[in-house]
Design an enzyme around this catalytic site. Structure first.
Site, short mmCIF file in Angstrom:
data_model
loop_
_atom_site.label_atom_id
_atom_site.label_comp_id
_atom_site.label_asym_id
_atom_site.label_seq_id
_atom_site.Cartn_x
_atom_site.Cartn_y
_atom_site.Cartn_z
N ARG A 129 0.37 13.29 35.34
CA ARG A 129 1.80 13.17 35.70
C ARG A 129 2.24 11.72 35.87
NH1 ARG A 129 0.59 17.94 38.42
NH2 ARG A 129 1.52 19.68 37.28
N LYS A 151 10.13 1.59 26.97
CA LYS A 151 10.31 2.69 26.01
C LYS A 151 8.97 3.03 25.40
CE LYS A 151 14.88 2.24 23.95
NZ LYS A 151 15.53 2.03 22.65
N GLU A 193 12.52 -9.58 15.35
CA GLU A 193 12.97 -9.10 16.67
C GLU A 193 13.33 -10.28 17.59
OE1 GLU A 193 13.54 -5.90 17.15
OE2 GLU A 193 12.15 -4.77 15.89
N LYS A 235 15.76 -9.70 26.75
CA LYS A 235 15.47 -8.26 26.86
C LYS A 235 15.47 -7.83 28.33
CE LYS A 235 13.13 -4.34 25.25
NZ LYS A 235 12.34 -3.75 24.18
N GLU A 245 19.30 3.04 28.42
CA GLU A 245 20.10 2.94 27.19
C GLU A 245 21.30 3.88 27.15
OE1 GLU A 245 17.80 2.16 23.60
OE2 GLU A 245 19.27 3.34 22.49
N ARG A 249 22.07 -1.59 26.49
CA ARG A 249 20.75 -1.66 25.86
C ARG A 249 20.81 -1.26 24.38
NH1 ARG A 249 14.79 0.08 28.29
NH2 ARG A 249 13.64 -0.52 26.43
N ASN A 253 19.56 -2.40 19.39
CA ASN A 253 19.32 -1.65 18.15
C ASN A 253 19.99 -2.29 16.95
OD1 ASN A 253 17.79 0.36 19.43
ND2 ASN A 253 19.67 1.33 20.15
N HIS A 256 18.68 -1.57 13.58
CA HIS A 256 17.67 -0.52 13.68
C HIS A 256 18.12 0.82 13.10
CE1 HIS A 256 15.53 -3.41 16.03
NE2 HIS A 256 14.53 -2.59 16.24
N HIS A 260 15.60 2.05 10.58
CA HIS A 260 14.81 3.27 10.76
C HIS A 260 14.96 4.20 9.57
CE1 HIS A 260 14.46 3.02 15.46
NE2 HIS A 260 13.61 2.23 14.83
N HIS A 274 8.02 -2.31 9.98
CA HIS A 274 9.17 -2.08 10.86
C HIS A 274 10.11 -3.30 10.90
CE1 HIS A 274 11.44 -0.69 14.34
NE2 HIS A 274 11.18 -1.84 14.93
N1 LIG Z 1 9.05 0.35 22.68
C1 LIG Z 1 9.94 -0.46 22.17
O1 LIG Z 1 10.86 -0.90 22.85
C2 LIG Z 1 9.80 -0.88 20.74
C3 LIG Z 1 10.60 -1.91 20.24
C4 LIG Z 1 10.40 -2.32 18.92
C5 LIG Z 1 9.44 -1.70 18.15
N2 LIG Z 1 8.69 -0.69 18.66
C6 LIG Z 1 7.66 -0.02 17.87
O2 LIG Z 1 6.64 -0.96 17.58
C7 LIG Z 1 5.94 -0.55 16.42
C8 LIG Z 1 5.66 -1.72 15.54
O3 LIG Z 1 4.84 -2.62 16.24
P1 LIG Z 1 4.01 -3.76 15.50
O4 LIG Z 1 4.85 -4.42 14.49
O5 LIG Z 1 3.39 -4.56 16.57
O6 LIG Z 1 2.96 -2.92 14.65
P2 LIG Z 1 1.43 -2.48 14.86
O7 LIG Z 1 1.14 -2.14 16.25
O8 LIG Z 1 1.20 -1.44 13.82
O9 LIG Z 1 0.62 -3.79 14.47
C9 LIG Z 1 0.72 -4.29 13.18
C10 LIG Z 1 -0.66 -4.50 12.54
O10 LIG Z 1 -1.24 -5.67 13.08
C11 LIG Z 1 -2.55 -5.38 13.57
N3 LIG Z 1 -2.75 -6.29 14.68
C12 LIG Z 1 -2.19 -6.23 15.90
N4 LIG Z 1 -2.49 -7.34 16.59
C13 LIG Z 1 -3.28 -8.10 15.82
C14 LIG Z 1 -3.88 -9.35 15.98
N5 LIG Z 1 -3.68 -10.10 17.07
N6 LIG Z 1 -4.66 -9.83 14.96
C15 LIG Z 1 -4.82 -9.12 13.82
N7 LIG Z 1 -4.23 -7.94 13.59
C16 LIG Z 1 -3.47 -7.43 14.59
C17 LIG Z 1 -2.52 -3.92 13.90
O11 LIG Z 1 -3.81 -3.36 13.86
C18 LIG Z 1 -1.64 -3.38 12.78
O12 LIG Z 1 -2.40 -3.22 11.60
C19 LIG Z 1 6.80 0.51 15.76
O13 LIG Z 1 6.20 1.76 15.96
C20 LIG Z 1 8.11 0.44 16.54
O14 LIG Z 1 8.77 1.69 16.61
C21 LIG Z 1 8.86 -0.27 19.94
#
Ligand SMILES: NC(=O)c1ccc[n+]([C@@H]2O[C@H](COP(=O)([O-])OP(=O)(O)OC[C@H]3O[C@@H](n4cnc5c(N)ncnc54)[C@H](O)[C@@H]3O)[C@@H](O)[C@H]2O)c1
Length: 379
Positions: A129, A151, A193, A235, A245, A249, A253, A256, A260, A274
Site C-alpha cells: 500500500r 508521476k 525536455e 518543474k 495536473e 502542470r 505537456n 506531448h 505521444h 520519446h
Molecule cells: N514521470 C514523468 O513525469 C515523465 C516525464 C517525461 C517522460 N517520462 C517517461 O520517461 C520515459 C523515457 O525515459 P528515458 O528517455 O530516460 O528512457 P529509458 O529509461 O528507456 O532510457 C533510455 C535508454 O538509455 C539506457 N540508459 C539509461 N541510463 C543510461 C546510462 N547512464 N548509460 C547508458 N545507458 C543508459 C536505458 O537502458 C535505455 O536503453 C518514457 O516512458 C516517458 O513516458 C515520464
C-alpha cells in the site's frame, strides 16, 4: 568520486508540505548515495530497480555503498526499453519486491532512465500500500524531468502512461557523471525536455541553451548542472502549484499530445525515442500556433533551427523507417489521450518562445486538417 569532494551538489527543493523533498544535482552522487540516503531518510533498507544497460555501468558502485552499510535488500534488473512499462513487468516486479522481504519502512531505489523511474515509482506506490522511493536518474530526460514530480505509470494498448499513480519520491539524486555513458542519441532526446522548460515559460533559459548547446553536448560539468538545476527548478515550481495536473502542470505537456500520438504510431520503438517524438510535437505545436495567428514565424524558425542543429527530428517526415501516419490515425490517438476532457483535447500552444498556454478551443477536426496538411506537405 565522493560527495565530500570539492564540488557541492546543487539542491532544488520540491515544496509539497509534508511530502517535500530535495533534488541533488552534480557529479559523484552515486558513490555517496548510501550516505546521502542514510542522512536524509534514515537507515531504511533499499531494494534497487534498474535495467541491464544501467546495471552494467553504474550498479556496482551503488550496491557496494549499500552493502557496506548492510542496507541492500536486493536488486531487480529489468530489460531496457519502453516495453518494460507494462502490467506484466509491474506484476513481476511487485512479486519480486515482496520476495526480497520489502517492508513498509523500506525504500525502493529507481536507478535508470524514465522507464525505470516510472515503473519502480508505480510499484513503490502500490506494494504494501505504498513505500517510499528514491529516484536516481541516469538519463538526461530523467534528470531534467521525469524523476521529479511524482508521476508514475505504465503503457497499455490504448496509449502511453494511461495507468499510473501520483507518488512523490522522498529524494532525487541526479549524478551528472552517469550521463557520460549515455548514447549521444539518448542525450539529444533528453535535451528536448530541458529546452521545453525554456519554451514554456523562460525565454532567457532557451537563449542560454542556444548559446550553450556545445558545452552541454561535451558534458561540461558546470553547464550541465546549470541546465539541470534550471529545468528542475521550473518543474518544482509547477509541481508545487499543481501537483495532480488540474491546471498549470498541463503546460509541461508542450509537444506531448502530438508526440505521444507519434510514439504510439511508431510502436514505442527505437525508431522514435520519446524525446524525439516530443521534439517533433513541439515543432507541430509551434506551427499550429503560427497557423492560428498566435505567433510570428521567427520564433517557429528559431525553434526548428535549434532542434535541427542539435540533431533532432523536427518533422513527421524525419521519422526513419518509411511510411507516413494518416492524420486520422494520429487524431484517434490524441482523442484517447488522458488530457482529453468531454471529447475536446487539451492542447498546449504558444504565443512565442517562453509563452505557452493551455487551450481547449481547437476542435479535433481542425487538428486533423492541420496534421493532414503537415503530412502531405512532408512536414
Ligand atoms: N514521470 C514523468 O513525469 C515523465 C516525464 C517525461 C517522460 N517520462 C517517461 O520517461 C520515459 C523515457 O525515459 P528515458 O528517455 O530516460 O528512457 P529509458 O529509461 O528507456 O532510457 C533510455 C535508454 O538509455 C539506457 N540508459 C539509461 N541510463 C543510461 C546510462 N547512464 N548509460 C547508458 N545507458 C543508459 C536505458 O537502458 C535505455 O536503453 C518514457 O516512458 C516517458 O513516458 C515520464
Amino acid at each position: 568520486m565522493s560527495v565530500g569532494g570539492a564540488r557541492k551538489p546543487e539542491v532544488v527543493r520540491v515544496a509539497l508540505g509534508e511530502r517535500s523533498y530535495d533534488v541533488l544535482i552534480g557529479p559523484g552522487l552515486l558513490g555517496g548515495a548510501a550516505d546521502l540516503i542514510g542522512a536524509r531518510l534514515g537507515s531504511a533498507r533499499c531494494a534497487i530497480v534498474t535495467d541491464d544497460n544501467v546495471a552494467a555501468r553504474h550498479l556496482g558502485v551503488l550496491e557496494a555503498g549499500l552493502k557496506a552499510t548492510q542496507r541492500h535488500l536486493g536488486t531487480q534488473t529489468l530489460a531496457p526499453g519502453e516495453a518494460t512499462k507494462s502490467f506484466a513487468v509491474l506484476a513481476d516486479l511487485c512479486e519480486r519486491l515482496l520476495q526480497m522481504g520489502l517492508e513498509r519502512g523500506d525504500l525502493v531505489v529507481a536507478l535508470g532512465g524514465g522507464v525505470i523511474g516510472d515503473l519502480a515509482g508505480f510499484a513503490a506506490s502500490v506494494v504494501r500500500r505504498g513505500v517510499r522511493f528514491v529516484q536516481m536518474p541516469t538519463t538526461l530526460l530523467a534528470q531534467v524531468d521525469s524523476s521529479v514530480g511524482g508521476k508514475t505509470g505504465i503503457n497499455t494498448a490504448q496509449g502511453k502512461n494511461l495507468v499510473g499513480t501520483f507518488h512523490q519520491p522522498s529524494l532525487v539524486l541526479a549524478d551528472t557523471e552517469t550521463l557520460a555513458t549515455l548514447p549521444p542519441r539518448e542525450f539529444r532526446a533528453g535535451y528536448v525536455e530541458a529546452a521545453k522548460f525554456g519554451l514554456i515559460a523562460d525565454a532567457a533559459f532557451f537563449s542560454w541553451l542556444e548559446r550553450n548547446w556545445s558545452a552541454l553536448s561535451a558534458q561540461d560539468s558546470s553547464a550541465l548542472s546549470h541546465a539541470l538545476a534550471t529545468s528542475v527548478r521550473g518543474k518544482a515550481d509547477v509541481v508545487a502549484r499543481d501537483e495532480t495536473e488540474t491546471g498549470d502542470r498541463m503546460l509541461l505537456n508542450l509537444g506531448h499530445t502530438f508526440g505521444h500520438a507519434l510514439e504510439a504510431w511508431a510502436g514505442y520503438s527505437d525508431r522514435l525515442l520519446h524525446g524525439e517524438a516530443v521534439a517533433i510535437g513541439i515543432c507541430l505545436a509551434f506551427r499550429l500556433s503560427r497557423e492560428l495567428g498566435l505567433i510570428a514565424g521567427d520564433d517557429v524558425a528559431r525553434v526548428e533551427a535549434h532542434f535541427a542543429g542539435v540533431g533532432l527530428p523536427t518533422r513527421i517526415a524525419d521519422i526513419p523507417g518509411g511510411g507516413q501516419p494518416k492524420a486520422a490515425e494520429l487524431v484517434k490517438i490524441v482523442g484517447q489521450d488522458k488530457k482529453v476532457r468531454d471529447g475536446s483535447p487539451t492542447l498546449i500552444l504558444v504565443r512565442g518562445i517562453g509563452k505557452a498556454f493551455i487551450t481547449r478551443e481547437v476542435a479535433l477536426a481542425a487538428i486533423t486538417d492541420f496534421l493532414s496538411r503537415q503530412i502531405e506537405g512532408g512536414a
